[in-house]
Every structure is written in C-alpha cells, then in structure tokens.
Write a protein that holds these residues in place. Structure first.
Motif, PDB file in Angstrom:
ATOM      1  N   LEU A 153       0.818  -1.206   0.000  1.00 46.80           N
ATOM      2  CA  LEU A 153       0.000   0.000   0.000  1.00 46.80           C
ATOM      3  C   LEU A 153       0.854   1.258   0.000  1.00 46.80           C
ATOM      4  O   LEU A 153       0.372   2.327  -0.351  1.00 46.80           O
ATOM      5  N   ALA A 154       2.098   1.156   0.411  1.00 40.82           N
ATOM      6  CA  ALA A 154       2.994   2.315   0.434  1.00 40.82           C
ATOM      7  C   ALA A 154       4.420   1.837   0.198  1.00 40.82           C
ATOM      8  O   ALA A 154       4.778   0.718   0.580  1.00 40.82           O
ATOM      9  N   ARG A 155       5.224   2.712  -0.434  1.00 41.51           N
ATOM     10  CA  ARG A 155       6.619   2.402  -0.677  1.00 41.51           C
ATOM     11  C   ARG A 155       7.467   3.607  -0.330  1.00 41.51           C
ATOM     12  O   ARG A 155       7.045   4.750  -0.516  1.00 41.51           O
ATOM     13  N   PRO A 156       8.691   3.390   0.142  1.00 46.48           N
ATOM     14  CA  PRO A 156       9.573   4.525   0.472  1.00 46.48           C
ATOM     15  C   PRO A 156      10.155   5.151  -0.783  1.00 46.48           C
ATOM     16  O   PRO A 156      10.391   4.479  -1.790  1.00 46.48           O
ATOM     17  N   HIS A 157      10.392   6.444  -0.708  1.00 42.82           N
ATOM     18  CA  HIS A 157      10.994   7.175  -1.821  1.00 42.82           C
ATOM     19  C   HIS A 157      11.787   8.344  -1.246  1.00 42.82           C
ATOM     20  O   HIS A 157      11.300   9.038  -0.349  1.00 42.82           O
ATOM     21  N   LEU A 158      12.995   8.551  -1.741  1.00 40.99           N
ATOM     22  CA  LEU A 158      13.828   9.640  -1.240  1.00 40.99           C
ATOM     23  C   LEU A 158      13.329  10.966  -1.791  1.00 40.99           C
ATOM     24  O   LEU A 158      13.105  11.126  -2.988  1.00 40.99           O
ATOM     25  N   ALA A 159      13.141  11.948  -0.909  1.00 41.00           N
ATOM     26  CA  ALA A 159      12.645  13.263  -1.317  1.00 41.00           C
ATOM     27  C   ALA A 159      13.449  14.347  -0.622  1.00 41.00           C
ATOM     28  O   ALA A 159      14.121  14.096   0.391  1.00 41.00           O
ATOM     29  N   GLN A 160      13.381  15.558  -1.174  1.00 39.47           N
ATOM     30  CA  GLN A 160      14.033  16.717  -0.576  1.00 39.47           C
ATOM     31  C   GLN A 160      12.978  17.747  -0.190  1.00 39.47           C
ATOM     32  O   GLN A 160      12.148  18.119  -1.013  1.00 39.47           O
ATOM     33  N   LYS A 161      13.023  18.174   1.035  1.00 40.42           N
ATOM     34  CA  LYS A 161      12.084  19.172   1.548  1.00 40.42           C
ATOM     35  C   LYS A 161      12.818  20.499   1.706  1.00 40.42           C
ATOM     36  O   LYS A 161      13.843  20.575   2.372  1.00 40.42           O
ATOM     37  N   TYR A 162      12.293  21.552   1.081  1.00 37.32           N
ATOM     38  CA  TYR A 162      12.840  22.901   1.201  1.00 37.32           C
ATOM     39  C   TYR A 162      11.897  23.722   2.080  1.00 37.32           C
ATOM     40  O   TYR A 162      10.683  23.739   1.839  1.00 37.32           O
ATOM     41  N   TYR A 163      12.446  24.416   3.081  1.00 33.72           N
ATOM     42  CA  TYR A 163      11.559  25.175   3.969  1.00 33.72           C
ATOM     43  C   TYR A 163      12.364  26.248   4.703  1.00 33.72           C
ATOM     44  O   TYR A 163      13.585  26.190   4.824  1.00 33.72           O
ATOM     45  N   TYR A 164      11.625  27.247   5.190  1.00 32.15           N
ATOM     46  CA  TYR A 164      12.183  28.281   6.053  1.00 32.15           C
ATOM     47  C   TYR A 164      11.728  28.011   7.482  1.00 32.15           C
ATOM     48  O   TYR A 164      10.590  27.571   7.717  1.00 32.15           O
ATOM     49  N   LEU A 165      12.599  28.279   8.435  1.00 32.17           N
ATOM     50  CA  LEU A 165      12.199  28.223   9.832  1.00 32.17           C
ATOM     51  C   LEU A 165      11.219  29.351  10.112  1.00 32.17           C
ATOM     52  O   LEU A 165      11.359  30.466   9.599  1.00 32.17           O
ATOM     53  N   LEU A 166      10.212  29.065  10.902  1.00 31.31           N
ATOM     54  CA  LEU A 166       9.181  30.060  11.168  1.00 31.31           C
ATOM     55  C   LEU A 166       9.764  31.341  11.745  1.00 31.31           C
ATOM     56  O   LEU A 166       9.334  32.451  11.422  1.00 31.31           O
ATOM     57  N   ASP A 167      10.775  31.214  12.609  1.00 33.35           N
ATOM     58  CA  ASP A 167      11.353  32.403  13.250  1.00 33.35           C
ATOM     59  C   ASP A 167      12.021  33.326  12.233  1.00 33.35           C
ATOM     60  O   ASP A 167      12.109  34.541  12.437  1.00 33.35           O
TER      61      ASP A 167
ATOM     62  N   ALA B  84       1.913   6.427  -1.569  1.00 35.73           N
ATOM     63  CA  ALA B  84       0.848   5.447  -1.793  1.00 35.73           C
ATOM     64  C   ALA B  84       1.059   4.734  -3.118  1.00 35.73           C
ATOM     65  O   ALA B  84       1.376   5.356  -4.133  1.00 35.73           O
ATOM     66  N   VAL B  85       0.891   3.426  -3.116  1.00 33.38           N
ATOM     67  CA  VAL B  85       0.995   2.636  -4.337  1.00 33.38           C
ATOM     68  C   VAL B  85      -0.298   2.789  -5.130  1.00 33.38           C
ATOM     69  O   VAL B  85      -1.397   2.607  -4.598  1.00 33.38           O
ATOM     70  N   GLU B  86      -0.167   3.133  -6.393  1.00 34.65           N
ATOM     71  CA  GLU B  86      -1.305   3.255  -7.306  1.00 34.65           C
ATOM     72  C   GLU B  86      -1.110   2.236  -8.412  1.00 34.65           C
ATOM     73  O   GLU B  86      -0.218   2.362  -9.238  1.00 34.65           O
ATOM     74  N   ALA B  87      -1.953   1.209  -8.425  1.00 34.01           N
ATOM     75  CA  ALA B  87      -1.773   0.100  -9.358  1.00 34.01           C
ATOM     76  C   ALA B  87      -2.853   0.118 -10.435  1.00 34.01           C
ATOM     77  O   ALA B  87      -3.971   0.587 -10.214  1.00 34.01           O
ATOM     78  N   ALA B  88      -2.501  -0.420 -11.590  1.00 35.27           N
ATOM     79  CA  ALA B  88      -3.485  -0.664 -12.647  1.00 35.27           C
ATOM     80  C   ALA B  88      -4.092  -2.040 -12.404  1.00 35.27           C
ATOM     81  O   ALA B  88      -3.376  -3.046 -12.380  1.00 35.27           O
ATOM     82  N   VAL B  89      -5.400  -2.071 -12.201  1.00 32.85           N
ATOM     83  CA  VAL B  89      -6.113  -3.323 -11.932  1.00 32.85           C
ATOM     84  C   VAL B  89      -7.036  -3.593 -13.110  1.00 32.85           C
ATOM     85  O   VAL B  89      -8.059  -2.912 -13.293  1.00 32.85           O
ATOM     86  N   ALA B  90      -6.654  -4.563 -13.940  1.00 36.11           N
ATOM     87  CA  ALA B  90      -7.449  -4.917 -15.115  1.00 36.11           C
ATOM     88  C   ALA B  90      -8.535  -5.910 -14.718  1.00 36.11           C
ATOM     89  O   ALA B  90      -8.244  -6.948 -14.120  1.00 36.11           O
ATOM     90  N   ILE B  91      -9.773  -5.578 -15.037  1.00 34.87           N
ATOM     91  CA  ILE B  91     -10.915  -6.435 -14.735  1.00 34.87           C
ATOM     92  C   ILE B  91     -11.289  -7.198 -16.003  1.00 34.87           C
ATOM     93  O   ILE B  91     -11.667  -6.590 -17.014  1.00 34.87           O
ATOM     94  N   VAL B  92     -11.159  -8.518 -15.964  1.00 35.97           N
ATOM     95  CA  VAL B  92     -11.504  -9.375 -17.097  1.00 35.97           C
ATOM     96  C   VAL B  92     -12.667 -10.262 -16.664  1.00 35.97           C
ATOM     97  O   VAL B  92     -12.550 -11.037 -15.707  1.00 35.97           O
ATOM     98  N   ILE B  93     -13.805 -10.134 -17.338  1.00 32.17           N
ATOM     99  CA  ILE B  93     -15.022 -10.850 -16.941  1.00 32.17           C
ATOM    100  C   ILE B  93     -15.389 -11.856 -18.017  1.00 32.17           C
ATOM    101  O   ILE B  93     -15.665 -11.477 -19.161  1.00 32.17           O
ATOM    102  N   ASN B  94     -15.374 -13.116 -17.652  1.00 33.11           N
ATOM    103  CA  ASN B  94     -15.693 -14.199 -18.591  1.00 33.11           C
ATOM    104  C   ASN B  94     -14.905 -14.046 -19.900  1.00 33.11           C
ATOM    105  O   ASN B  94     -15.445 -14.210 -20.993  1.00 33.11           O
ATOM    106  N   GLY B  95     -13.639 -13.696 -19.758  1.00 37.48           N
ATOM    107  CA  GLY B  95     -12.764 -13.553 -20.912  1.00 37.48           C
ATOM    108  C   GLY B  95     -12.848 -12.213 -21.605  1.00 37.48           C
ATOM    109  O   GLY B  95     -12.093 -11.965 -22.553  1.00 37.48           O
ATOM    110  N   ILE B  96     -13.735 -11.326 -21.171  1.00 37.25           N
ATOM    111  CA  ILE B  96     -13.904 -10.011 -21.788  1.00 37.25           C
ATOM    112  C   ILE B  96     -13.127  -8.984 -20.981  1.00 37.25           C
ATOM    113  O   ILE B  96     -13.335  -8.850 -19.769  1.00 37.25           O
ATOM    114  N   HIS B  97     -12.228  -8.251 -21.620  1.00 36.07           N
ATOM    115  CA  HIS B  97     -11.498  -7.183 -20.943  1.00 36.07           C
ATOM    116  C   HIS B  97     -12.459  -6.016 -20.744  1.00 36.07           C
ATOM    117  O   HIS B  97     -12.760  -5.279 -21.683  1.00 36.07           O
ATOM    118  N   TYR B  98     -12.911  -5.844 -19.520  1.00 38.26           N
ATOM    119  CA  TYR B  98     -14.021  -4.929 -19.248  1.00 38.26           C
ATOM    120  C   TYR B  98     -13.573  -3.559 -18.759  1.00 38.26           C
ATOM    121  O   TYR B  98     -14.150  -2.548 -19.129  1.00 38.26           O
TER     122      TYR B  98
END
Length: 351
Positions: A52-66, A86-100
């Motif tokens: 459901l989730a995977r790690p990824h390296l990111a860079q955060k840019y910010y100013y200190l509030l003070d 969050a993992v976003e997957a393609a879920v193909a639904i095939v119904i009775n052999g029909i790609h729906y």
C-alpha cells in the motif's frame, strides 16, 4: 522465481490481500455464512505482503518560522529523507474472458473491490453470482505477454510498449460470472480506462453514466428518523483518524468506513470510489446491513449512485457534496451529509 498467482473461489476469504514484490501469498477457505473477522486495515497484515505504500527519497525545502519574515536574506533549509508514497496500481478487470475495465486503485482487498465494482456496474445483484476469480500480479515481461493477444499486430505493439509497462504495478483480476450475468456483460460491453480521481471516466453513453435508479429508490423510507446524530458521526471520524494508517503514512488515500456493533470497518484506496466499492463488496460478501458510510472525501455523483444502488440510508463526507450529488440523493431518498469536522456536520437531504 517466486510467482504471485493465486486462485480464489467465491466462498473464500483471503488471510492476506495482494502481495508486494517477490512475495507469494495464500488464501484460506471460509464459507460466507460462517462467522469470521474480515481484514479491516493494512495494519492487520504483514508489512511485507501489503504493497500500500513504498519509500521514496525526497528533498524538503523550507524556512524556519522564526526567520520567515527575513527569508530574502536566508537560504531555505534542505532536508533529504525517505517518505512513504501510496501505491497506485493498474487493476485490469476481465469478466468471462472479456477485458471490461482498467481501474487505478490501491492493490489491496481486490476481492472486495471486484464484487463492489460488479455490483456498482449493475452486472451482479448478489455475491454468489460471482462463481470464481483469479488474481495475477504481472511482475515481468513474460507475465505481461501471457495476457497479450497472440495476433501479429498486437505482438508488435506489445514489444514497443513492454519496457514502460514495467513502470506500473499491474494486476489482472479474472472473474467468472454465471450465464445470466454474462448476458448483461454482452449487452453493455465497453472498454473503460479508469482514472484515480474519477469513477466515470471512459463511460460511453449518457444512459450508462446517468442511469435511472428508480428501482433502488428509498423515497418511501423515512430517513428523517434514521438521521445519524452528530455525536455518532464525530465518534466515527475520531476512529477513522486513528485507524487510517496508510493515509497517515502517505497523505494520498481515501477511506470508506462504517460502524458495526461499535466496531469500525475501514477500507482505503487511492480512489474514493474504489474505497466505497471495497466496502460494498465486503457488505455483500458478509451479508451485512449498513446504515451509514463515512467517506474521507467530497461526495461526488458516482459515490451517490453507488450508495443508492446498495440502498444505503446515509452517506456522509468529510468534505462538501456537489450540487448534482445532492439533487440525485434527494430524488432517490438517500440521506446526505458533509463537512464532517471536529465539531460539526451539515445535512443536505433527509432533513
């Protein structure tokens, strides 16, 4: 090589949902009518088999509030750290052999997603009409080829696309419906390329996108007497906030939740309509009566249509409904409320 392939009969409830890279998974055989404890959230599953989730390296840019007011004289701070996406997957639904259809969804609780999606599409009326299913995680070129038609043109096209396909988490859900349902599929067969933010993308024909739901109307039901109280809804919201762990990790998933005997049942997905389909599939599978569903999202028309089909008395959102959602809810007798916040809620129908 460990394959990620399982076969699930309709009268089974998986112990785990779908698997992450290079991990196999199994199912148990529990009859529908037998008391059981369904999987509620990913926290009940081993992290190694919950993609459901995977790690990824990111860079955060910010100013200190003070120092914010003097930021023209300062360089922003840079913080490099892994974040959960969050993992976003393609879920193909095939119904009775029909790609729906192809849904962009979180790759968990796919059995509930399939049942709820079929019901929302009007292809089944009861969970027992789904006779069998098989879920396959496509992880390499060979597995993609197994689901590619053997014609020359398609094969040439596949060769040009295969490399980029590996960028996607892809699952194929093959469903077997009974003959009566198969006839419904043939009557409204279509190709659907779903998008995360919209449950109606790809639908052709206004009659499919804007169906007549009079068969499911609850106008004769007194929703006024069944209106969920503010305290009841605030209790659900509090439990959602503490239970929606994937959203806490990623900030990118929605949830559909309901309360049963003071116990919260929560279903998360990157698509709000998928989250509701999972809850509907769980409801049909376990023959539960649901009085109220709380969504962490806005209430758009496709959520209202799904709720009317399942004859849900009340649908509540943490954000606002659209004007069309309110009009359709009023027409068919669905109770609708929104802006469920820490201390308030607004009722739009059933008042």
């Amino acid at each position: 090589m460990i394959t990620e392939h399982t076969r699930v009969l309709v009268n089974t409830l998986p112990q785990t949902d779908t698997s992450s890279d290079s991990v196999s998974y199994t199912t148990s055989c529990n009859m529908i009518d037998k008391p059981q404890s369904p999987v509620l959230t990913d926290t009940l599953l081993p992290s190694s088999v919950t993609p459901l989730a995977r790690p990824h390296l990111a860079q955060k840019y910010y100013y200190l509030l003070d120092n914010y007011e003097d930021k023209q004289f300062n360089q922003p701070y840079v913080e490099s750290k892994p974040v959960s996406l969050a993992v976003e997957a393609a879920v193909a639904i095939v119904i009775n052999g029909i790609h729906y259809a192809v849904l962009m969804a979180s790759p968990s609780q796919l059995e509930y997603l399939a049942i709820g999606f079929l019901f929302s599409e009007g292809l089944i009326e009861h969970s027992h009409e789904l006779l069998d299913w098989e879920v396959t995680h496509l992880t390499d070129i060979a597995s993609f080829q197994s689901f590619t038609p053997a014609s020359t043109d398609d094969s040439l096209l596949f060769e040009s696309l295969s490399e980029h396909l590996l960028d996607y988490d892809t699952y194929v859900v093959e469903l077997v419906l009974n003959q009566r349902c198969h006839q419904r599929i043939q009557a409204q067969r279509r190709q659907l390329a779903g998008r995360t933010g919209c449950g109606m993308c790809g639908i052709t024909g206004l009659n499919q996108a804007l169906p007549d739901l009079n068969l499911y109307s609850q106008k004769m039901v007194d929703t006024q007497s069944a209106k969920p109280s503010l305290d009841y809804l605030l209790n659900i919201r509090t439990q959602i906030n503490t239970t929606q762990h994937t959203h806490q990790l990623t900030g990118a998933v929605h949830a559909a939740a309901t309360m049963q005997a003071e116990k919260l049942y929560l279903f998360e997905d990157v698509g709000r309509h998928n989250a509701l389909d999972k809850l509907i599939g769980w409801q049909l599978r376990h023959k539960r009566k649901v009085e109220c569903v709380v969504m962490t999202s806005r209430l758009s028309i496709e959520l209202v249509q799904k709720s009317i089909r399942i004859r849900l008395p009340w649908l509540v959102g943490m954000s606002a409904p659209t004007s069309t959602a309110v009009r359709v809810a009023q027409r068919y007798g669905l109770g609708l409320a929104g802006f469920l916040r820490d201390d308030r809620v607004t009722y739009y129908s059933g008042i």
